[in-house]
Design a protein around this motif. Sequence first.
Motif, PDB file in Angstrom:
ATOM      1  N   PRO A 196      24.591 -84.893  28.592  1.00 12.42           N
ATOM      2  CA  PRO A 196      24.058 -85.873  27.641  1.00 12.42           C
ATOM      3  C   PRO A 196      23.990 -85.274  26.239  1.00 12.42           C
ATOM      4  O   PRO A 196      23.689 -84.094  26.065  1.00 12.42           O
ATOM      5  N   GLN A 197      24.283 -86.109  25.242  1.00 15.92           N
ATOM      6  CA  GLN A 197      24.334 -85.622  23.872  1.00 15.92           C
ATOM      7  C   GLN A 197      23.893 -86.702  22.898  1.00 15.92           C
ATOM      8  O   GLN A 197      23.819 -87.875  23.254  1.00 15.92           O
ATOM      9  N   THR A 198      23.621 -86.279  21.663  1.00 16.34           N
ATOM     10  CA  THR A 198      23.241 -87.223  20.611  1.00 16.34           C
ATOM     11  C   THR A 198      24.425 -87.580  19.725  1.00 16.34           C
ATOM     12  O   THR A 198      24.390 -88.590  19.040  1.00 16.34           O
ATOM     13  N   ALA A 199      25.455 -86.771  19.739  1.00 17.46           N
ATOM     14  CA  ALA A 199      26.638 -87.022  18.912  1.00 17.46           C
ATOM     15  C   ALA A 199      27.423 -88.209  19.470  1.00 17.46           C
ATOM     16  O   ALA A 199      27.549 -88.356  20.685  1.00 17.46           O
ATOM     17  N   PRO A 200      27.986 -89.058  18.592  1.00 15.86           N
ATOM     18  CA  PRO A 200      28.708 -90.246  19.060  1.00 15.86           C
ATOM     19  C   PRO A 200      30.160 -89.991  19.448  1.00 15.86           C
ATOM     20  O   PRO A 200      30.908 -90.930  19.677  1.00 15.86           O
ATOM     21  N   VAL A 220      29.140 -95.890  28.546  1.00 16.40           N
ATOM     22  CA  VAL A 220      28.203 -95.013  27.847  1.00 16.40           C
ATOM     23  C   VAL A 220      26.812 -95.602  28.005  1.00 16.40           C
ATOM     24  O   VAL A 220      26.594 -96.787  27.751  1.00 16.40           O
ATOM     25  N   ASN A 221      25.861 -94.757  28.463  1.00 19.38           N
ATOM     26  CA  ASN A 221      24.466 -95.166  28.624  1.00 19.38           C
ATOM     27  C   ASN A 221      23.610 -94.474  27.576  1.00 19.38           C
ATOM     28  O   ASN A 221      23.793 -93.290  27.299  1.00 19.38           O
ATOM     29  N   LEU A 222      22.643 -95.213  27.028  1.00 19.39           N
ATOM     30  CA  LEU A 222      21.631 -94.655  26.144  1.00 19.39           C
ATOM     31  C   LEU A 222      20.413 -94.396  27.014  1.00 19.39           C
ATOM     32  O   LEU A 222      19.852 -95.315  27.604  1.00 19.39           O
ATOM     33  N   VAL A 223      20.019 -93.111  27.143  1.00 19.95           N
ATOM     34  CA  VAL A 223      19.014 -92.706  28.120  1.00 19.95           C
ATOM     35  C   VAL A 223      17.860 -91.993  27.423  1.00 19.95           C
ATOM     36  O   VAL A 223      18.076 -91.165  26.530  1.00 19.95           O
ATOM     37  N   VAL A 260      36.356 -90.012  23.091  1.00 20.09           N
ATOM     38  CA  VAL A 260      35.704 -91.322  23.137  1.00 20.09           C
ATOM     39  C   VAL A 260      34.717 -91.397  21.972  1.00 20.09           C
ATOM     40  O   VAL A 260      33.854 -90.534  21.839  1.00 20.09           O
ATOM     41  N   ASN A 261      34.866 -92.416  21.131  1.00 23.75           N
ATOM     42  CA  ASN A 261      33.962 -92.642  20.004  1.00 23.75           C
ATOM     43  C   ASN A 261      33.026 -93.796  20.328  1.00 23.75           C
ATOM     44  O   ASN A 261      33.462 -94.830  20.849  1.00 23.75           O
ATOM     45  N   VAL A 262      31.732 -93.615  19.997  1.00 23.94           N
ATOM     46  CA  VAL A 262      30.697 -94.573  20.375  1.00 23.94           C
ATOM     47  C   VAL A 262      29.883 -94.966  19.150  1.00 23.94           C
ATOM     48  O   VAL A 262      29.714 -94.174  18.221  1.00 23.94           O
ATOM     49  N   SER A 263      29.366 -96.182  19.178  1.00 24.41           N
ATOM     50  CA  SER A 263      28.458 -96.662  18.128  1.00 24.41           C
ATOM     51  C   SER A 263      27.179 -97.159  18.788  1.00 24.41           C
ATOM     52  O   SER A 263      27.231 -97.876  19.805  1.00 24.41           O
ATOM     53  N   VAL A 264      26.008 -96.765  18.221  1.00 28.16           N
ATOM     54  CA  VAL A 264      24.705 -97.210  18.722  1.00 28.16           C
ATOM     55  C   VAL A 264      24.007 -97.954  17.601  1.00 28.16           C
ATOM     56  O   VAL A 264      23.946 -97.484  16.474  1.00 28.16           O
ATOM     57  N   SER A 265      23.451 -99.105  17.925  1.00 24.01           N
ATOM     58  CA  SER A 265      22.728 -99.893  16.930  1.00 24.01           C
ATOM     59  C   SER A 265      21.456-100.423  17.559  1.00 24.01           C
ATOM     60  O   SER A 265      21.499-100.927  18.676  1.00 24.01           O
ATOM     61  N   PRO A 266      20.290-100.344  16.926  1.00 24.78           N
ATOM     62  CA  PRO A 266      19.975 -99.570  15.735  1.00 24.78           C
ATOM     63  C   PRO A 266      20.075 -98.081  16.040  1.00 24.78           C
ATOM     64  O   PRO A 266      20.474 -97.685  17.122  1.00 24.78           O
ATOM     65  N   LYS A 267      19.668 -97.273  15.069  1.00 27.98           N
ATOM     66  CA  LYS A 267      19.803 -95.819  15.168  1.00 27.98           C
ATOM     67  C   LYS A 267      19.253 -95.284  16.487  1.00 27.98           C
ATOM     68  O   LYS A 267      18.283 -95.799  17.027  1.00 27.98           O
ATOM     69  N   LEU A 268      19.873 -94.227  16.979  1.00 31.49           N
ATOM     70  CA  LEU A 268      19.469 -93.577  18.219  1.00 31.49           C
ATOM     71  C   LEU A 268      17.997 -93.167  18.130  1.00 31.49           C
ATOM     72  O   LEU A 268      17.597 -92.503  17.197  1.00 31.49           O
ATOM     73  N   PRO A 269      17.140 -93.600  19.084  1.00 33.56           N
ATOM     74  CA  PRO A 269      15.716 -93.243  19.018  1.00 33.56           C
ATOM     75  C   PRO A 269      15.492 -91.757  19.278  1.00 33.56           C
ATOM     76  O   PRO A 269      16.318 -91.093  19.906  1.00 33.56           O
ATOM     77  N   ARG A 270      14.359 -91.260  18.813  1.00 35.03           N
ATOM     78  CA  ARG A 270      14.021 -89.845  18.972  1.00 35.03           C
ATOM     79  C   ARG A 270      13.927 -89.488  20.459  1.00 35.03           C
ATOM     80  O   ARG A 270      13.312 -90.187  21.245  1.00 35.03           O
ATOM     81  N   GLY A 271      14.562 -88.407  20.819  1.00 35.83           N
ATOM     82  CA  GLY A 271      14.501 -87.923  22.198  1.00 35.83           C
ATOM     83  C   GLY A 271      15.525 -88.558  23.125  1.00 35.83           C
ATOM     84  O   GLY A 271      15.710 -88.097  24.239  1.00 35.83           O
ATOM     85  N   ALA A 272      16.187 -89.616  22.690  1.00 35.06           N
ATOM     86  CA  ALA A 272      17.177 -90.280  23.548  1.00 35.06           C
ATOM     87  C   ALA A 272      18.533 -89.611  23.382  1.00 35.06           C
ATOM     88  O   ALA A 272      18.842 -89.019  22.349  1.00 35.06           O
TER      89      ALA A 272
END
Length: 175
Positions: A121-125, A141-144, A95-107
């Motif tokens: 949980p991971q930072t890689a898309p 996909v959740n941004l946590v 599964v490929n994911v895109s986050v906009s704007p850039k992934l915040p620090r610690g998320a």
Amino acid sequence: MRAFLLIALLILSASSPATVYRWVDENGKVHYSDEPKSNAEAVDLNKNTQNSMTINTPPQAKESPKTESQINYSVTIISPQEEATIRDNNGDLTVNVSVSPKLPRGAKMTLLVDGVVAVEPQTAPIFKLTGIYRGEHNLVVNLVTQNGKVLASSSPRKIFLHQASVYSPANKARQ
């Protein structure tokens, strides 16, 4: 006429300061009051003794920097496509994911398959899944944040996983 008289009385009462009385009690303690007492003397107030204050308002600050909760994050599943049919006898899926704007620090991002967290949980898309059973599945996909607050979620993505046989070598190992 009454309004004029009322305004004149208000102006006169505001401009005339109240009389302040000072007296010393039997213990030698000094007291002040606006009511006369038996041994009180009137105190003359100079303009220098009256308190006045001005309030300086700070200049308006420019737009404050946005915190993570004020930023509108967008999470999108790039692949697989909606209602895609994936043929894999081992039940492997990427599964490929895109986050906009850039992934915040610690998320971090979490991938849910049918409402259950499928990987850590991971930072890689890119999420690599293995051992998914055949059939229909919903991906989200959740941004946590670090404390578990969900900043954004992707739209649910429905996919179909086909396997040539339930009795494939990979499935026999699971039984």
